[in-house]
Design a protein around this motif. Structure first.
Motif, mmCIF file in Angstrom:
data_model
loop_
_atom_site.group_PDB
_atom_site.id
_atom_site.type_symbol
_atom_site.label_atom_id
_atom_site.label_comp_id
_atom_site.label_asym_id
_atom_site.label_seq_id
_atom_site.Cartn_x
_atom_site.Cartn_y
_atom_site.Cartn_z
ATOM 1 N N LEU A 107 -23.589 -24.533 42.479
ATOM 2 C CA LEU A 107 -24.262 -25.476 41.589
ATOM 3 C C LEU A 107 -23.355 -26.640 41.200
ATOM 4 O O LEU A 107 -23.824 -27.762 41.028
ATOM 5 C CB LEU A 107 -24.769 -24.763 40.335
ATOM 6 N N GLY A 108 -22.061 -26.383 41.072
ATOM 7 C CA GLY A 108 -21.137 -27.478 40.784
ATOM 8 C C GLY A 108 -21.156 -28.530 41.874
ATOM 9 O O GLY A 108 -21.182 -29.741 41.601
ATOM 10 N N MET A 109 -21.160 -28.102 43.115
ATOM 11 C CA MET A 109 -21.211 -29.031 44.242
ATOM 12 C C MET A 109 -22.542 -29.770 44.284
ATOM 13 O O MET A 109 -22.591 -30.978 44.560
ATOM 14 C CB MET A 109 -20.971 -28.265 45.544
ATOM 15 N N ILE A 110 -23.627 -29.059 43.993
ATOM 16 C CA ILE A 110 -24.954 -29.684 43.991
ATOM 17 C C ILE A 110 -25.050 -30.754 42.913
ATOM 18 O O ILE A 110 -25.594 -31.844 43.134
ATOM 19 C CB ILE A 110 -26.046 -28.607 43.806
ATOM 20 N N MET A 111 -24.503 -30.465 41.723
ATOM 21 C CA MET A 111 -24.557 -31.453 40.653
ATOM 22 C C MET A 111 -23.674 -32.655 40.962
ATOM 23 O O MET A 111 -24.010 -33.788 40.602
ATOM 24 C CB MET A 111 -24.156 -30.811 39.327
ATOM 25 N N ALA A 112 -22.558 -32.435 41.646
ATOM 26 C CA ALA A 112 -21.722 -33.560 42.059
ATOM 27 C C ALA A 112 -22.494 -34.488 42.994
ATOM 28 O O ALA A 112 -22.444 -35.719 42.846
ATOM 29 C CB ALA A 112 -20.461 -33.045 42.744
ATOM 30 N N THR A 142 -17.617 -24.033 38.066
ATOM 31 C CA THR A 142 -18.591 -25.123 38.141
ATOM 32 C C THR A 142 -17.912 -26.479 38.082
ATOM 33 O O THR A 142 -18.118 -27.337 38.950
ATOM 34 C CB THR A 142 -19.609 -25.013 36.993
ATOM 35 N N GLY A 143 -17.113 -26.689 37.036
ATOM 36 C CA GLY A 143 -16.484 -27.991 36.850
ATOM 37 C C GLY A 143 -15.521 -28.364 37.955
ATOM 38 O O GLY A 143 -15.488 -29.511 38.407
ATOM 39 N N ALA A 154 -7.290 -31.517 42.647
ATOM 40 C CA ALA A 154 -6.166 -32.413 42.362
ATOM 41 C C ALA A 154 -5.633 -33.055 43.641
ATOM 42 O O ALA A 154 -5.267 -34.240 43.655
ATOM 43 C CB ALA A 154 -5.063 -31.638 41.643
ATOM 44 N N ARG A 155 -5.598 -32.293 44.697
ATOM 45 C CA ARG A 155 -5.097 -32.804 45.976
ATOM 46 C C ARG A 155 -5.952 -33.966 46.485
ATOM 47 O O ARG A 155 -5.440 -34.896 47.125
ATOM 48 C CB ARG A 155 -5.070 -31.674 47.004
ATOM 49 N N HIS A 156 -7.235 -33.930 46.165
ATOM 50 C CA HIS A 156 -8.135 -35.009 46.596
ATOM 51 C C HIS A 156 -8.217 -36.145 45.586
ATOM 52 O O HIS A 156 -8.969 -37.100 45.795
ATOM 53 C CB HIS A 156 -9.529 -34.443 46.865
ATOM 54 N N GLY A 157 -7.465 -36.042 44.486
ATOM 55 C CA GLY A 157 -7.380 -37.166 43.561
ATOM 56 C C GLY A 157 -7.943 -36.951 42.177
ATOM 57 O O GLY A 157 -7.888 -37.871 41.339
ATOM 58 N N ALA A 158 -8.488 -35.768 41.875
ATOM 59 C CA ALA A 158 -9.003 -35.510 40.536
ATOM 60 C C ALA A 158 -7.850 -35.387 39.538
ATOM 61 O O ALA A 158 -6.799 -34.826 39.859
ATOM 62 C CB ALA A 158 -9.837 -34.230 40.524
ATOM 63 N N THR A 159 -8.056 -35.895 38.337
ATOM 64 C CA THR A 159 -7.100 -35.748 37.247
ATOM 65 C C THR A 159 -7.568 -34.607 36.357
ATOM 66 O O THR A 159 -8.698 -34.624 35.869
ATOM 67 C CB THR A 159 -7.002 -37.051 36.428
ATOM 68 N N ILE A 160 -6.709 -33.616 36.148
ATOM 69 C CA ILE A 160 -7.091 -32.430 35.377
ATOM 70 C C ILE A 160 -6.182 -32.312 34.165
ATOM 71 O O ILE A 160 -4.961 -32.155 34.301
ATOM 72 C CB ILE A 160 -7.005 -31.160 36.242
ATOM 73 N N PHE A 161 -6.782 -32.383 32.985
ATOM 74 C CA PHE A 161 -6.045 -32.220 31.740
ATOM 75 C C PHE A 161 -6.338 -30.845 31.151
ATOM 76 O O PHE A 161 -7.504 -30.475 30.975
ATOM 77 C CB PHE A 161 -6.446 -33.283 30.714
ATOM 78 N N ARG A 200 -13.913 -31.399 42.738
ATOM 79 C CA ARG A 200 -13.420 -31.441 44.121
ATOM 80 C C ARG A 200 -14.391 -32.219 45.000
ATOM 81 O O ARG A 200 -13.976 -33.082 45.794
ATOM 82 C CB ARG A 200 -13.238 -30.026 44.654
ATOM 83 N N GLN A 201 -15.685 -31.931 44.863
ATOM 84 C CA GLN A 201 -16.704 -32.625 45.667
ATOM 85 C C GLN A 201 -16.695 -34.120 45.381
ATOM 86 O O GLN A 201 -16.775 -34.939 46.312
ATOM 87 C CB GLN A 201 -18.082 -32.024 45.340
#
Length: 321
Positions: free
Chosen positions: A272-277, A36-37, A90-97, A42-43
Motif C-alpha cells: 500500500l505504501g508503494m501504491i500511495m506513492a 508503509t512510509g 536513503a540510497r535513492h535520495g530520501a531524507t529521513i529524520f 523509496r518509491q
C-alpha cells in the motif's frame, strides 16, 4: 529476559538518519518510518521526487518493529527488513529524520507546514503513515483507528528435535479464536509467540510483563512439550484496528494516508505504501480500498475506553463456540 522487541534487539539500527535541524521544502513529506512510509519514500525517491520522512522515534520503532513477523513463511527478519527499506530509500535520495515527532500541521497556499521539535519543513504533499501511533493532531484518523495492544514473547533458540515436535513445516500460524494466538519460528530458531493477551491500549514494561505471563500459559497449552522453556524476549506494541478490520488508504482533508491494517500490516503495508506513492505522483491509481466508506467509531475520540468490554465480549464468544 529482555523487555524489548526481538526484531529491535537482533537487527543493526538504521545508521543513515539525517543530522542537524529539520528544515527545507520537499515535494512530499511522509510521517512515519515504518513499512508503509518507507516503502512510499523509496518509491518516490526512485522516481526523482524530493521526499522527507519524519519519524517520532527511530526507524521501525512502532508496529513495523514489534509485529509477529507473519510474512514469507517465517523467513524474513522484520527488523532487518525495515532497516533495509530505510537504507534503500536513503540510497535513492530520501531524507529521513528520526526523533522528529510532528507536533503541528498547517495548510495554506497549496503547501503544508509540518512542525517538529527539531524544526519545520514544508511540502506540497503529505502522506500520513502512522497507524496506531497517529498523533492527536490528525483527529480524523484518531476517530477511526482503534489502537489495540498486541504482545509477544520469543523463546531461547530451539533444538532441531524441539522444532520437529513443534513447527516441522516452518510456517506462520494463527489460531481460529477471536482472542487467539499467532506464532512462527525466527531465523535463529526461536519460537515467536504472540496474541491479544490483554485488551489494552497500553504497551509498557509493566503491561508487557503481565501479558508475557498470559502468553507463557497459552504457549504451554498449545505446545505442552515447551512448557517451562526459557523466554529471552518479551515485548508489546499497538495494532491499528478498524471497525470492520479492513485497511484504509486514500486522500482526505488535504493529506494522503494508508493505515488500519488490523493485524495484517506485515503483508499489506509495503504494497500500500508503494501504491500511495504512485497515486501521489499522478500515476494509475491501483488503490484496492479506494472509495471504501470509513465512518468514525461512535464515542471514540482517540483513547479506546471501551476495549475491556470488547475483550469480555470476544472471550464469551470463544467460550460458547
Amino acid at each position: 529476559m529482555q523487555f524489548q522487541s526481538y526484531w529491535h534487539a537482533t537487527a543493526p539500527p538504521f545508521a543513515e538518519a539525517a543530522k542537524g535541524p529539520v528544515e527545507g521544502h520537499y515535494d512530499v513529506a511522509v510521517i512515519g518510518a515504518g513499512f508503509t512510509g518507507l516503502a512510499a519514500a523509496r518509491q518516490l525517491a526512485k522516481a526523482g521526487v524530493m521526499v522527507v520522512v519524519l519519524e517520532a522515534e527511530r526507524v521501525g520503532w512502532g508496529a513495523s518493529g514489534r509485529n509477529g513477523g507473519h510474512l514469507n513463511n517465517g523467513l524474513a527478519h522484520m527488523g532487518r527488513y525495515v532497516a533495509g527499506l530505510a537504507a534503500a530509500a536513503a540510497r535513492h535520495g530520501a531524507t529521513i529524520f528520526e526523533q522528529a515527532a510532528v507536533t503541528a500541521h498547517r495548510q495554506g497556499n497549496g503547501r503544508h507546514s509540518l512542525q517538529t521539535a527539531r524544526g519545520t519543513v514544508t511540502a506540497d504533499h503529505v502522506l500520513v503513515a502512522t497507524g496506531a501511533y497517529t498523533p492527536s493532531l490528525f483527529r480524523y484518523f484518531r476517530r477511526r483507528v482503534i489502537s489495540v495492544g498486541s504482545f509477544l514473547i520469543a523463546t531461547r533458540p530451539l533444538s532441531d528435535a524441539e522444532i520437529a515436535a513443534t513447527m516441522p513445516g516452518n510456517r506462520t500460524c494463527v489460531t481460529s479464536m477471536n482472542i487467539g494466538n499467532y506464532f512462527r519460528l525466527s531465523p535463529d530458531k526461536r519460537l515467536i509467540f504472540g496474541g491479544r493477551a490483554r485488551f489494552s491500549a497500553t504497551s509498557d514494561q509493566r503491561s508487557d510483563a503481565k501479558s508475557g505471563d498470559i502468553l507463557r500459559t497459552s504457549l504451554a497449552e498449545i505446545f505442552p512439550q515447551l512448557a517451562g522453556v526459557e523466554v529471552d524476549y518479551c515485548w508489546g506494541g499497538l495494532v491499528d484496528m478498524t471497525k470492520d478490520r479492513y485497511p484504509r488508504a486514500g486522500y482526505v482533508d488535504g493529506v494522503w494516508y494508508a493505515m488500519g491494517y488490523s493485524g495484517h500490516g506485515a503483508q499489506l503495508s509495503t504494497h500500500l505504501g508503494m501504491i500511495m506513492a504512485d497515486a501521489i505522483m499522478g500515476k494509475t491509481d491501483r488503490n484496492p480500498v479506494k472509495g471504501l466508506e470509513w465512518p468514525a467509531v461512535p464515542g471514540h475520540f482517540g483513547k479506546p475506553w471501551f476495549l475491556p468490554m470488547v475483550g469480555l465480549y470476544y472471550k464469551a464468544l470463544d467460550r460458547f463456540k
